[in-house]
Write a protein that holds these residues in place. Structure first.
Motif, PDB file in Angstrom:
ATOM      1  N   MET A  48       0.841  -1.186   0.000  1.00 30.66           N
ATOM      2  CA  MET A  48       0.000   0.000   0.000  1.00 30.66           C
ATOM      3  C   MET A  48       0.882   1.245   0.000  1.00 30.66           C
ATOM      4  SD  MET A  48      -2.992  -0.784   2.814  1.00 30.66           S
ATOM      5  CE  MET A  48      -1.791  -1.116   4.099  1.00 30.66           C
ATOM      6  N   GLU A  49       0.660   2.128  -0.978  1.00 29.87           N
ATOM      7  CA  GLU A  49       1.361   3.418  -0.966  1.00 29.87           C
ATOM      8  C   GLU A  49       0.588   4.358  -0.035  1.00 29.87           C
ATOM      9  OE1 GLU A  49       4.180   3.842  -2.498  1.00 29.87           O
ATOM     10  OE2 GLU A  49       4.098   1.882  -3.499  1.00 29.87           O
ATOM     11  N   LYS A  50       1.307   5.337   0.522  1.00 32.14           N
ATOM     12  CA  LYS A  50       0.702   6.199   1.551  1.00 32.14           C
ATOM     13  C   LYS A  50      -0.529   6.979   1.068  1.00 32.14           C
ATOM     14  CE  LYS A  50       3.494   5.320   4.964  1.00 32.14           C
ATOM     15  NZ  LYS A  50       4.174   4.403   5.374  1.00 32.14           N
ATOM     16  N   GLN A  51      -0.565   7.287  -0.265  1.00 31.41           N
ATOM     17  CA  GLN A  51      -1.699   8.088  -0.754  1.00 31.41           C
ATOM     18  C   GLN A  51      -2.807   7.233  -1.371  1.00 31.41           C
ATOM     19  OE1 GLN A  51       1.212   7.743  -2.153  1.00 31.41           O
ATOM     20  NE2 GLN A  51       0.657   7.050  -4.212  1.00 31.41           N
ATOM     21  N   GLU A  52      -2.635   5.922  -1.399  1.00 29.92           N
ATOM     22  CA  GLU A  52      -3.672   5.080  -2.015  1.00 29.92           C
ATOM     23  C   GLU A  52      -4.931   5.043  -1.148  1.00 29.92           C
ATOM     24  OE1 GLU A  52      -1.917   1.767  -4.899  1.00 29.92           O
ATOM     25  OE2 GLU A  52      -0.955   1.705  -2.938  1.00 29.92           O
ATOM     26  N   LYS A  53      -6.061   4.809  -1.810  1.00 26.16           N
ATOM     27  CA  LYS A  53      -7.357   4.900  -1.126  1.00 26.16           C
ATOM     28  C   LYS A  53      -7.670   3.594  -0.392  1.00 26.16           C
ATOM     29  CE  LYS A  53     -11.332   7.566  -2.476  1.00 26.16           C
ATOM     30  NZ  LYS A  53     -12.279   7.906  -3.531  1.00 26.16           N
ATOM     31  N   ILE A  54      -7.820   3.700   0.925  1.00 24.87           N
ATOM     32  CA  ILE A  54      -8.023   2.502   1.756  1.00 24.87           C
ATOM     33  C   ILE A  54      -9.357   2.607   2.489  1.00 24.87           C
ATOM     34  CG2 ILE A  54      -7.040   1.095   3.611  1.00 24.87           C
ATOM     35  CD1 ILE A  54      -4.347   2.552   3.057  1.00 24.87           C
TER      36      ILE A  54
END
Ligand code: GFB
Length: 309
Positions: free
Chosen positions: A1-7
């Motif tokens: 998971m990249e820090k800006q990806e939508k979770i």
């Protein structure tokens, strides 16, 4: 998971979901998505599909579930199997339909047979009969695991299932009728101390053994697994040590500072005799629990006093 990806964190107000949300925020994940149950009913397929269509989350933590202690499971079996099947079916299928990159499904160690050899390895799933007090809940969770694995096999998705042991910590349910043993005993001993009662009643014989994991550790393990694991097989999350309910009651009594007696009410069910998970796989992946039981109980007791009184 990249820090800006939508979770998307499903169940962000519960014990597990709120801990996952805290962990992601602390690690700097900035695009976190959640909805209160008043805004979206996860049991409603249409509402869930519309949410996924408009928000297009990239990662999903499926921590929303109907959960409860031994008496709640035994008293409301229809609610436990129905709500859990509906929630997980809707979210897993919507994740597939709207291209979620990876999903993590929270199961439970009650999916293992009642008399499974201890500690319980992941491969013991579906090798024996379940504990009757929580069979409907366990069947729903097993269906969730099989749904994730089947979607992976047929559609090539990356849906992981983890099996946490008994959990406790902030935002737990402290209601004496429906809660699990840890929050129930924290409340019972605290109230008995305040009221100067002569004894506290503990359900069952005190002989069953349970393993307890502080929920912030569980959250850390979930985020770790989301980032480092993508196999089809389930993964246990626990500490690898258990304690009898009698000894747990004595430990909580000491931490709270209650001076009276403990009485066991054997008219209440014991449930499964022992439920210790084998954490070899998790440790090999590179994650290990660190909070001691005593430290965790002190933190949970402090949270209870700061927030529930
Ligand atoms: O935590 P608990 O309700 O659930 O009970 P399970 C664990 C043990 O603690 C049982 C005893 O042997 C209870 O009889 N106990 C003693 C108490 N005093 C109390 C009390 O005041 N309240 C409660 N609740 N228990 C649940 C499953 O099983 O565990 C769910 O029903 C789920 O499906 C969850 O898997 C993690 O560990 O027996």
């Amino acid at each position: 998971m990249e820090k800006q990806e939508k979770i998307f964190i499903a169940g962000h107000r519960g014990l597990v979901g709120s801990a996952i949300l805290r962990n992601l925020e602390n690690q700097g994940y900035s695009n976190l998505l959640y909805r209160a149950s008043s805004e979206m009913d996860l049991r409603n397929q249409q509402e869930v599909l519309e949410f996924f269509k408009s928000e297009e989350p990239e990662f999903v933590f499926l921590a929303a579930a109907k959960v409860g202690g031994i008496i709640a499971n035994n008293t409301y079996p229809a609610d436990f199997i129905r709500d859990n099947l509906m929630i997980q079916n809707n979210i897993i299928d919507a994740s597939y339909k709207f291209g979620v990159k990876k999903l993590l499904f929270l199961g439970s160690t009650c999916i293992y047979p009642k008399f499974a050899p201890q500690p319980m390895k992941e491969e013991y799933l579906l090798t024996g009969e379940l504990e009757p007090t929580n069979e409907p809940y366990a069947i729903a969770k097993i269906a969730g695991i099989k749904m994730c694995q089947s979607y992976n096999r047929q559609y090539g998705t990356k849906y992981i299932s983890v099996m946490p042991t008994n959990l406790y910590g902030p935002y737990d349910n402290f209601d004496l009728e429906t809660s699990h043993v840890m929050p129930a005993l924290i409340r019972k001993f605290h109230e008995a101390k305040e009221n100067e009662s002569s004894f506290v009643e503990v359900w069952g014989t005190g002989n069953p053994k349970r393993e307890f994991l502080y929920v912030d550790e569980l959250a850390d393990a979930c985020v770790f697994i989301m980032n480092h694991y993508e196999e089809n097989e389930i993964v246990n999350i626990g500490v690898g040590e258990d304690i009898s309910i009698g000894d747990l009651a004595r430990l909580i009594k000491d931490i709270v500072g209650f001076k009276g007696a403990i009485r066991f009410d054997s008219s209440k069910p014991d449930g499964t005799p022992r439920k210790l998970v084998d954490v070899t796989k998790l440790n090999k992946l590179g994650w290990k629990a660190e909070t001691s039981l005593e430290q965790g109980i002190k933190q949970a007791y402090k949270w209870f006093m700061d927030n529930q009184l």
